[in-house]
Design a protein around this motif. Structure first.
Motif, PDB file in Angstrom:
ATOM      1  N   GLN A 135     -33.346 -37.171 -55.071  1.00 43.83           N
ATOM      2  CA  GLN A 135     -32.233 -38.250 -54.555  1.00 43.83           C
ATOM      3  C   GLN A 135     -30.915 -38.214 -54.507  1.00 43.83           C
ATOM      4  OE1 GLN A 135     -33.526 -42.307 -55.483  1.00 43.83           O
ATOM      5  NE2 GLN A 135     -35.820 -41.785 -54.738  1.00 43.83           N
ATOM      6  N   LEU A 191     -27.990 -37.380 -51.929  1.00 37.92           N
ATOM      7  CA  LEU A 191     -26.703 -38.208 -51.694  1.00 37.92           C
ATOM      8  C   LEU A 191     -25.567 -37.723 -51.876  1.00 37.92           C
ATOM      9  CD1 LEU A 191     -25.718 -41.160 -51.231  1.00 37.92           C
ATOM     10  CD2 LEU A 191     -25.970 -41.313 -53.851  1.00 37.92           C
ATOM     11  N   ALA A 228     -24.983 -35.519 -48.755  1.00 40.71           N
ATOM     12  CA  ALA A 228     -24.467 -36.486 -47.587  1.00 40.71           C
ATOM     13  C   ALA A 228     -23.030 -36.808 -47.699  1.00 40.71           C
ATOM     14  CB  ALA A 228     -25.311 -37.898 -47.505  1.00 40.71           C
ATOM     15  N   ARG A 229     -22.653 -37.146 -49.073  1.00 41.74           N
ATOM     16  CA  ARG A 229     -21.446 -37.661 -49.047  1.00 41.74           C
ATOM     17  C   ARG A 229     -20.402 -36.335 -48.830  1.00 41.74           C
ATOM     18  NH1 ARG A 229     -21.937 -40.915 -54.784  1.00 41.74           N
ATOM     19  NH2 ARG A 229     -22.766 -42.859 -53.539  1.00 41.74           N
ATOM     20  N   ARG A 248     -20.303 -35.827 -45.133  1.00 41.91           N
ATOM     21  CA  ARG A 248     -19.894 -37.162 -44.394  1.00 41.91           C
ATOM     22  C   ARG A 248     -20.904 -37.375 -43.231  1.00 41.91           C
ATOM     23  NH1 ARG A 248     -14.244 -34.965 -45.078  1.00 41.91           N
ATOM     24  NH2 ARG A 248     -13.362 -36.302 -46.696  1.00 41.91           N
ATOM     25  N   THR A 249     -22.200 -37.569 -43.580  1.00 44.24           N
ATOM     26  CA  THR A 249     -23.262 -37.809 -42.885  1.00 44.24           C
ATOM     27  C   THR A 249     -24.244 -38.606 -43.755  1.00 44.24           C
ATOM     28  OG1 THR A 249     -24.970 -36.977 -41.392  1.00 44.24           O
ATOM     29  CG2 THR A 249     -24.690 -35.652 -43.186  1.00 44.24           C
ATOM     30  N   SER A 250     -25.366 -39.178 -42.865  1.00 44.54           N
ATOM     31  CA  SER A 250     -26.286 -39.878 -43.727  1.00 44.54           C
ATOM     32  C   SER A 250     -27.314 -39.036 -44.504  1.00 44.54           C
ATOM     33  CB  SER A 250     -27.108 -40.678 -42.548  1.00 44.54           C
ATOM     34  OG  SER A 250     -28.224 -39.824 -41.948  1.00 44.54           O
ATOM     35  N   PRO A 251     -27.730 -39.806 -45.535  1.00 49.76           N
ATOM     36  CA  PRO A 251     -28.857 -38.777 -46.369  1.00 49.76           C
ATOM     37  C   PRO A 251     -29.973 -38.624 -45.824  1.00 49.76           C
ATOM     38  CG  PRO A 251     -27.820 -40.994 -47.512  1.00 49.76           C
ATOM     39  CD  PRO A 251     -27.442 -40.927 -46.152  1.00 49.76           C
ATOM     40  N   GLN A 252     -30.462 -39.431 -44.764  1.00 53.98           N
ATOM     41  CA  GLN A 252     -31.508 -39.182 -43.821  1.00 53.98           C
ATOM     42  C   GLN A 252     -31.402 -37.918 -42.960  1.00 53.98           C
ATOM     43  OE1 GLN A 252     -34.104 -41.820 -42.229  1.00 53.98           O
ATOM     44  NE2 GLN A 252     -34.829 -40.562 -40.516  1.00 53.98           N
ATOM     45  N   THR A 253     -30.231 -37.787 -42.393  1.00 51.87           N
ATOM     46  CA  THR A 253     -29.715 -36.340 -41.578  1.00 51.87           C
ATOM     47  C   THR A 253     -29.901 -35.230 -42.541  1.00 51.87           C
ATOM     48  OG1 THR A 253     -28.464 -37.633 -40.217  1.00 51.87           O
ATOM     49  CG2 THR A 253     -28.060 -35.296 -40.323  1.00 51.87           C
TER      50      THR A 253
END
Length: 95
Positions: free
Chosen positions: A68, A72, A75-76, A79-84
């Motif tokens: 996780q 995360l 993703a940061r 600059r996209t979503s954790p799901q992506t």
């Protein structure tokens, strides 16, 4: 707490060596980090060693927490979503 401190200090006053605390064991996050890294490096001995440091349930929790946090952080960074990020890492179509 003061009682513990006195036990550590009192022997030193009498010229005795204070009692040494028991060596620290491995925590579940340390075990998870070593376990995952060993798996990536294909180090079977280190993998087995880390798996023995904590219970299987604790190791599973630690690996999940590491996953996780890694998703995360990526993703940061991206600059996209954790799901992506998670779907991309697993080679799944982004949906």
């Amino acid at each position: 707490m003061l009682r513990r401190l006195r036990k550590l200090i009192a022997p030193a006053r009498r010229g005795e060596r204070p009692a040494r605390p028991a060596p620290r064991g491995h925590n579940l996050f340390e075990a998870a980090a070593v376990y995952v890294a060993a798996g990536i490096e294909d180090d079977e001995n280190r993998l087995t060693e880390a798996a023995g440091w904590v219970s299987p349930e604790a190791l599973s929790f630690g690996v999940n927490e590491l996953a996780q946090r890694a998703v995360l952080a990526l993703a940061r960074e991206r600059r996209t979503s954790p799901q992506t990020v998670a779907r991309d890492l697993l080679g799944l179509p982004v949906g």
